[in-house]
Design a protein around this motif. Structure first.
Motif, PDB file in Angstrom:
ATOM      1  N   VAL A 160       0.868  -1.177   0.000  1.00 22.73           N
ATOM      2  CA  VAL A 160       0.000   0.000   0.000  1.00 22.73           C
ATOM      3  C   VAL A 160       0.903   1.224   0.000  1.00 22.73           C
ATOM      4  N   GLU A 161       0.626   2.150  -0.902  1.00 23.00           N
ATOM      5  CA  GLU A 161       1.470   3.338  -1.030  1.00 23.00           C
ATOM      6  C   GLU A 161       0.664   4.601  -0.775  1.00 23.00           C
ATOM      7  N   LEU A 162       1.113   5.374   0.195  1.00 23.64           N
ATOM      8  CA  LEU A 162       0.559   6.695   0.478  1.00 23.64           C
ATOM      9  C   LEU A 162       1.656   7.699   0.170  1.00 23.64           C
ATOM     10  N   SER A 163       1.626   8.286  -1.017  1.00 21.90           N
ATOM     11  CA  SER A 163       2.748   9.118  -1.429  1.00 21.90           C
ATOM     12  C   SER A 163       2.266  10.382  -2.120  1.00 21.90           C
ATOM     13  N   THR A 164       3.012  11.449  -1.879  1.00 27.09           N
ATOM     14  CA  THR A 164       2.840  12.672  -2.658  1.00 27.09           C
ATOM     15  C   THR A 164       4.170  13.102  -3.274  1.00 27.09           C
ATOM     16  N   ALA A 185       0.211  12.431   9.832  1.00 21.34           N
ATOM     17  CA  ALA A 185       0.104  11.084  10.386  1.00 21.34           C
ATOM     18  C   ALA A 185      -0.781  11.066  11.631  1.00 21.34           C
ATOM     19  N   ARG A 186      -0.630  12.090  12.491  1.00 23.91           N
ATOM     20  CA  ARG A 186      -1.489  12.150  13.679  1.00 23.91           C
ATOM     21  C   ARG A 186      -2.944  12.365  13.287  1.00 23.91           C
ATOM     22  N   LEU A 241       4.178   1.888   2.245  1.00 23.23           N
ATOM     23  CA  LEU A 241       5.100   2.954   1.885  1.00 23.23           C
ATOM     24  C   LEU A 241       4.396   4.275   2.136  1.00 23.23           C
ATOM     25  N   THR A 242       5.018   5.156   2.914  1.00 25.24           N
ATOM     26  CA  THR A 242       4.353   6.405   3.245  1.00 25.24           C
ATOM     27  C   THR A 242       5.350   7.552   3.295  1.00 25.24           C
ATOM     28  N   ASP A 243       4.897   8.736   2.921  1.00 33.26           N
ATOM     29  CA  ASP A 243       5.707   9.943   3.128  1.00 33.26           C
ATOM     30  C   ASP A 243       4.930  10.986   3.921  1.00 33.26           C
ATOM     31  N   LEU A 244       3.980  10.515   4.745  1.00 30.06           N
ATOM     32  CA  LEU A 244       3.222  11.425   5.599  1.00 30.06           C
ATOM     33  C   LEU A 244       4.129  12.012   6.676  1.00 30.06           C
ATOM     34  N   GLY A 245       4.052  13.327   6.863  1.00 27.22           N
ATOM     35  CA  GLY A 245       4.762  13.969   7.958  1.00 27.22           C
ATOM     36  C   GLY A 245       4.038  13.735   9.269  1.00 27.22           C
ATOM     37  N   ASP A 305       9.993  14.330  12.776  1.00 28.01           N
ATOM     38  CA  ASP A 305      10.540  15.682  12.653  1.00 28.01           C
ATOM     39  C   ASP A 305       9.515  16.599  11.993  1.00 28.01           C
ATOM     40  N   PRO A 306       9.175  17.744  12.604  1.00 26.66           N
ATOM     41  CA  PRO A 306       8.173  18.637  12.014  1.00 26.66           C
ATOM     42  C   PRO A 306       8.548  19.145  10.626  1.00 26.66           C
ATOM     43  N   ARG A 307       9.840  19.132  10.264  1.00 26.66           N
ATOM     44  CA  ARG A 307      10.214  19.531   8.911  1.00 26.66           C
ATOM     45  C   ARG A 307       9.643  18.583   7.864  1.00 26.66           C
ATOM     46  N   SER A 308       9.276  17.384   8.298  1.00 26.92           N
ATOM     47  CA  SER A 308       8.685  16.417   7.369  1.00 26.92           C
ATOM     48  C   SER A 308       7.226  16.700   7.070  1.00 26.92           C
ATOM     49  N   ASP A 309       6.663  17.729   7.718  1.00 29.85           N
ATOM     50  CA  ASP A 309       5.309  18.141   7.332  1.00 29.85           C
ATOM     51  C   ASP A 309       5.322  18.842   5.977  1.00 29.85           C
TER      52      ASP A 309
END
Length: 785
Positions: A23-27, A113-114, A105-109, A142-146
């Protein structure tokens, strides 16, 4: 997203021959590339898209059907499910997929994510058997990942950008999204390691890949030099330093050579070797005048015939007509059935490993059926398999069983690409035996480092060698002798993996080629990391990483607008670093999936071209020939580095969202920028850059970073290697190991369930000869399929 208790957990270990469910959650690019690798290899990858579709679907440039070339390249062979994670129905759809998935697979900050209930602790609580790979800007917490993961910002904060470009001009990002691709390779590697641990322990894991860590990991040589010389190296560009790019009559050529090869270079240019070593500064104008009269490929052919690793700058048009690429079938027809498909083949060749090059999914083409199909498949919960073997650790507390414990690797690799691959496998538990010749050991043993006396043969070793060979065992085998070959064959009979990066043809002459070793061990996974692949008219050509910057097309899209090509330089040699991450991931994939008796043919040149698939597709369909665009990239504006009030200090800004542009407008020039449309920002990039530059020049870099961060604008300081070493995160996440007196590269990502121990020192030449060769059972119990 909580599921009923009876549906939680359990070991999801499946038939090794069955396709993985992903499952991929990506932007962003990095997670998409990781998913693309898995989809290409034949696994079931479901892309969860928001209503209206993934933003990359409509990111320019577009094909004639209105689909972005980036989307068609990165999301090929996936399926699409629409799931609005801001709604209960969308979260339920995702939960049903994750109930039967092997990998997320995810790139959620962290903020997103919360909000969606997809934090790492929550995932491990609800789906304890799920392997999660997060690939974000700066780490899952890390908040920079938002902000979306961005290669420019990662390369700036990670220190890599300070090494790319001309010394008197602005720092540069490598063309395309190189750090995103390297992070994807790291994520792929981590996924395979975590799946192996799950098969043994019955538990999933969380692999945390940060783009800025990967950029710093790639730039490990700068960190070593900073430690040794107490001064940070900087970019040398293409017009200074020992290697240079000069004009040919129809393009550009990079002159790449070792100091002792100056005579050969003079022979190339003048037709005869000089009586005494030439003066480089006097000879460069002579070389430039000579090269300007000849076609670039002619210079390349003549230089290679003399044994010089010279390369010409191939643009994407050159690649599509290149005889080496044509002989290996690297390119695919970009149109099939009225759709645009991935224009390139696999990033590596191997009989027995499938590869798909199909179209991207239509929005929602997987539909509810995908979730239902997975939901009605019986859950498999076998008992965890027992682990065998032990890792060769340095000092420290006990560690959990390493993912590659029980795997034995024969490492014939040298310099970076091969040796660094072996180091990665050793880091995660493999027993790696480095095989060298006493007369011709790995040249990195005595590789010069600024500020350090030359290493003494057989005694001290260069810190460059230490970084690539820590944690290995060392033996000496003279493969030009019958006794040496017999000893190698005895080791190969008990090994699982062989790594080599010799010039094509060398292993056959030494009796160490795939066919010979497969005869003594049919189950070997044999990795060849060659310059241009194992076959084709240019297979035997010589190269360094900088040669491959040029030949792959990467240099043609790296550089300042309107200027010539730019390479990653001898100080970085980016293709070597990317190849080692990819090579290790491919070996781990074969081990995890039970693929044996396979020859993995990785052309480093093709691998780097593969990272430019979207640009290749654009050229193939539209005829547009991509050129250097500096730090500007599709999908983001403004997207560049800007000078600060401090001398030679820069800050990078990368806005990919309208809200960020509005925040930036209010900060730097509210009267002129506030309320402008996205199209206006694109059409007036030069004016926007002028306004931002005026604002940054009036402030220190620290002030710029503070103000931009408080306003919610994605940014990063451009750090040097010296500044990077003072950033706590790189120490805490163990991207580098050691203190001020001793320094070596660490690890490109973290795993929540396994922390590699600090590796033992690199072996002295033949250090473990007696232990390894005298004990027939030393290699331990061989991996079982």
């Amino acid at each position: 997203m909580t599921r009923p208790d009876e549906e939680r957990g359990g070991d999801r270990r499946r038939d090794p021959g069955a396709a993985l469910r992903v499952v991929e959650l990506s932007t962003g690019v990095a997670a998409k590339v990781c998913g693309r690798l898995l989809a290409g290899l034949g696994h079931e990858v479901i892309l969860c898209e928001p209503p209206g579709g993934d933003p990359l679907r409509t990111q320019r440039p577009l094909d004639e059907h209105g689909v972005g070339f980036a989307f068609s390249s990165l999301d090929a062979d996936k399926r699409s499910v629409v799931a609005d994670l801001d709604t209960a129905d969308g979260r339920t759809t995702l939960a049903r997929l994750l109930d039967r998935a092997d990998l997320l697979l995810t790139d959620l900050g962290p903020a997103r994510a919360r909000a969606t209930g997809l934090t790492a602790p929550r995932i491990r609580d609800i789906w304890p058997g799920l392997v999660t790979v997060g690939i974000t800007a700066a780490g899952l917490d890390d908040p920079r990942s938002d902000h979306p993961g961005d290669s420019l910002l990662a390369e700036c904060f990670g220190g890599l950008a300070s090494m790319i470009g001309e010394p008197d001009r602005s720092p540069l990002s490598l063309g395309g999204e190189q750090t995103a691709h390297a992070a994807a390779f790291a994520g792929f590697f981590g996924a395979m390691l975590a799946l192996r641990r799950r098969a043994r322990a019955g538990q999933g894991d969380v692999v945390d890949v940060a783009l800025c860590d990967v950029a710093a990991y790639i730039d490990w040589k700068s960190d070593i030099e900073t430690t040794v010389a107490a001064t940070a190296p900087t970019r040398t560009g293409a017009t200074a330093g020992p290697w240079r790019i000069v004009r040919a009559s129809d393009g550009w050529v990079g002159f790449v050579f070792q100091h002792e090869q100056w005579g050969l270079l003079a022979e190339l240019v003048s037709g005869s070797a000089p009586a005494s070593p030439p003066d480089p500064e006097r000879w460069w104008p002579v070389i430039e005048r000579w090269a300007a009269r000849l076609p670039k490929r002619t210079i390349y052919e003549r230089a290679q015939s003399l044994g010089l690793a010279v390369g010409f700058s191939a643009d994407l048009g050159d690649l599509r007509g290149d005889p080496q690429y044509g002989s290996r079938g690297f390119f695919r027809e970009p149109r099939q059935g009225g759709t645009t498909v991935a224009p390139v083949g696999p990033p590596a060749r191997a009989a027995g490993l499938p590869w798909r090059s199909g179209p991207p999914p239509a929005l929602g083409d997987g539909g509810p059926s995908a979730a239902r199909a997975w939901e009605h498949t019986g859950r498999r919960v076998p008992a965890p398999a027992g682990a065998s073997g032990t890792a060769r650790y340095g000092s420290g507390a006990p560690h959990p069983v390493a993912p590659l414990a029980g795997v034995t690797v024969l490492d014939l690799g040298t310099i970076t690409a091969g040796a660094a691959t072996g180091r990665l496998l050793a880091d995660y538990g493999a027993t790696v035996i480095k095989v060298e010749s006493a007369g011709h050991p790995d040249p990195f043993r005595q590789w010069p480092v600024a500020g350090q006396p030359p290493a003494t043969h057989g005694l001290d070793v260069s810190p460059m060698f230490e970084s690539n060979n820590a944690g290995k065992l060392g033996v000496v085998l003279e493969l030009k002798t019958e006794a040496g070959r017999e000893a190698l064959h005895r080791l190969a009979a008990r090994a699982d993996v062989v790594i080599e990066n010799f010039t094509v043809g060398v292993t056959r002459r030494l009796g160490a080629d795939f066919e010979t070793l497969r005869a003594v061990n049919p189950g070997l996974v044999y990795l060849s990391l060659s310059s241009q692949g194992q076959d084709g008219p240019e297979a035997g050509r010589r190269s360094y990483g900088s040669t491959l910057d040029l030949l792959s097309g990467l240099a043609s899209v790296t550089g300042y607008p309107g200027g010539g090509p730019m390479w990653s330089s001898a100080e970085v040699n980016y293709p070597d670093q990317a190849a080692s991450l990819f090579g290790a991931s491919l070996v781990a994939y074969c081990l995890e999936r039970g693929v044996r008796g396979v020859h993995l043919d990785v052309s480093q040149r093709e691998l780097i071209s593969w990272t430019l698939a979207d640009r290749i597709a654009e050229h193939a369909v539209t005829g547009v020939l991509p050129a250097p665009t500096g730090n500007r990239r599709p999908g983001g504006t403004p997207h560049d580095v800007y000078p600060c009030a401090d001398e030679d200090r820069w800050v990078a800004v990368a806005c990919r969202r309208r809200a960020e542009r509005e925040a930036l407008a209010c900060l730097v020039a509210p009267a002129e920028l506030t309320g402008r449309s996205d199209e206006w920002w694109w059409e007036h990039e030069a004016r926007v850059d002028e306004l931002i530059g005026a604002w940054t020049r009036a402030r220190s870099r620290a002030e710029c970073v503070r103000a931009l961060t408080e306003a919610g604008v994605a940014n990063a300081p451009v750090l040097s290697a010296a500044e990077r070493r003072h950033e706590p995160r790189f120490r805490e996440r163990r991207v580098y190991l050691g203190d001020r007196g001793s320094r070596r590269k660490g690890f490109p990502f973290t795993m929540r369930g396994f922390a590699p121990p600090d590796p033992a020192p690199a072996p002295a030449l033949g250090q473990d000869q007696e232990t390894v060769l005298a004990d027939p059972g030393f290699c331990g119990r061989k991996e079982t399929v």
